[in-house]
Design an enzyme around this catalytic site. Structure first.
Site, mmCIF file in Angstrom:
data_model
loop_
_atom_site.group_PDB
_atom_site.id
_atom_site.type_symbol
_atom_site.label_atom_id
_atom_site.label_comp_id
_atom_site.label_asym_id
_atom_site.label_seq_id
_atom_site.Cartn_x
_atom_site.Cartn_y
_atom_site.Cartn_z
ATOM 1 N N ASP A 275 -3.154 1.346 -12.822
ATOM 2 C CA ASP A 275 -4.350 1.731 -12.063
ATOM 3 C C ASP A 275 -5.319 0.554 -12.036
ATOM 4 O OD1 ASP A 275 -5.722 4.738 -11.300
ATOM 5 O OD2 ASP A 275 -7.080 3.024 -11.500
ATOM 6 N N ILE A 276 -5.957 0.333 -10.898
ATOM 7 C CA ILE A 276 -6.848 -0.809 -10.724
ATOM 8 C C ILE A 276 -8.146 -0.645 -11.521
ATOM 9 C CG2 ILE A 276 -8.198 -0.061 -8.707
ATOM 10 C CD1 ILE A 276 -7.522 -2.790 -7.421
ATOM 11 N N ASN B 122 -4.129 15.119 -9.488
ATOM 12 C CA ASN B 122 -5.294 15.685 -8.813
ATOM 13 C C ASN B 122 -4.870 16.157 -7.428
ATOM 14 O OD1 ASN B 122 -7.244 15.182 -10.850
ATOM 15 N ND2 ASN B 122 -7.323 13.029 -10.243
ATOM 16 N N HIS C 87 0.329 11.425 -6.501
ATOM 17 C CA HIS C 87 0.543 10.533 -7.649
ATOM 18 C C HIS C 87 0.205 11.253 -8.941
ATOM 19 C CE1 HIS C 87 -3.595 10.018 -6.194
ATOM 20 N NE2 HIS C 87 -3.939 9.884 -7.456
ATOM 21 N N HIS D 113 -1.186 10.407 -12.810
ATOM 22 C CA HIS D 113 -1.779 9.458 -13.743
ATOM 23 C C HIS D 113 -1.096 9.622 -15.097
ATOM 24 C CE1 HIS D 113 -5.568 8.833 -11.292
ATOM 25 N NE2 HIS D 113 -5.164 9.978 -10.797
HETATM 26 P P1 5GP Z 1 -7.104 10.125 -7.633
HETATM 27 O O1 5GP Z 1 -8.552 10.351 -7.897
HETATM 28 O O2 5GP Z 1 -6.784 10.148 -6.148
HETATM 29 O O3 5GP Z 1 -6.220 11.029 -8.434
HETATM 30 O O4 5GP Z 1 -6.793 8.678 -8.195
HETATM 31 C C1 5GP Z 1 -6.605 7.542 -7.423
HETATM 32 C C2 5GP Z 1 -6.496 6.378 -8.375
HETATM 33 O O5 5GP Z 1 -6.062 5.249 -7.655
HETATM 34 C C3 5GP Z 1 -7.813 5.996 -9.055
HETATM 35 O O6 5GP Z 1 -7.658 6.091 -10.473
HETATM 36 C C4 5GP Z 1 -8.053 4.568 -8.595
HETATM 37 O O7 5GP Z 1 -8.613 3.738 -9.603
HETATM 38 C C5 5GP Z 1 -6.680 4.103 -8.183
HETATM 39 N N1 5GP Z 1 -6.694 3.100 -7.139
HETATM 40 C C6 5GP Z 1 -7.457 3.097 -6.017
HETATM 41 N N2 5GP Z 1 -7.188 2.021 -5.268
HETATM 42 C C7 5GP Z 1 -6.233 1.313 -5.926
HETATM 43 C C8 5GP Z 1 -5.528 0.094 -5.639
HETATM 44 O O8 5GP Z 1 -5.743 -0.563 -4.619
HETATM 45 N N3 5GP Z 1 -4.614 -0.319 -6.546
HETATM 46 C C9 5GP Z 1 -4.351 0.386 -7.689
HETATM 47 N N4 5GP Z 1 -3.430 -0.127 -8.518
HETATM 48 N N5 5GP Z 1 -4.980 1.534 -7.983
HETATM 49 C C10 5GP Z 1 -5.910 1.998 -7.111
#
Ligand code: 5GP
Ligand code: ZN
Length: 119
Positions: free
Chosen positions: A35-36, A92, A105, A107
């Site tokens: 995760d970024i 999520n 996805h 986590h």
């Molecule tokens: P969500 O809230 O949709 O479950 O989580 C999305 C996740 O994707 C977040 O934890 C966010 O930090 C991660 N994320 C968003 N953009 C990028 C990206 O460009 N690269 C990576 N590796 N992770 C990302």
């Protein structure tokens, strides 16, 4: 329908390699990468290569893929050194969950004692 490949989907681009990522796992149907914006010492994302927007969009035909993804997540967590200490696996789904990337996805969070689930 939420299952077609999307040219404007961030994670489809990561699958294609047009957006770089720190990949830790890849096979025919699944990839995992860091995760970024990590929320724990280890914070990985496990995704199907197939574009599925959310948990709500999964269908009967995705059964094998979803099972394979979960077993892959287990291997990835072990490989990351999390088997003994344990880890959290989170999906999520939709607005109330705070989902921001609409390519399904999971986590993987670990590497420390984690806080409450709904903090
Ligand atoms: P969500 O809230 O949709 O479950 O989580 C999305 C996740 O994707 C977040 O934890 C966010 O930090 C991660 N994320 C968003 N953009 C990028 C990206 O460009 N690269 C990576 N590796 N992770 C990302
Ligand atoms: Zn996608």
């Amino acid at each position: 329908r939420g299952v077609r490949p999307l040219s404007d989907c961030l994670f489809c681009k990561i699958v294609e390699g047009t957006i770089p990522s720190r990949k830790v796992y890849e096979d025919d149907s699944v990839i995992a990468f860091h995760d970024i914006q990590p929320q724990a010492p280890v914070h990985l994302l496990v995704i199907p290569k197939k574009h599925i927007a959310t948990m709500n969009d999964c269908e009967e035909q995705d059964q094998m893929l979803l099972g394979h993804l979960l077993l892959s997540a287990q291997k990835i967590a072990k490989e990351a050194g999390l088997a003994e200490g344990g880890y959290r696996l989170i999906n999520n789904c939709g607005r109330d969950s705070g989902q921001v990337v609409f390519h399904i996805h999971w986590h993987i969070l670990g590497g420390e004692k984690l806080g409450p689930l709904n903090a």
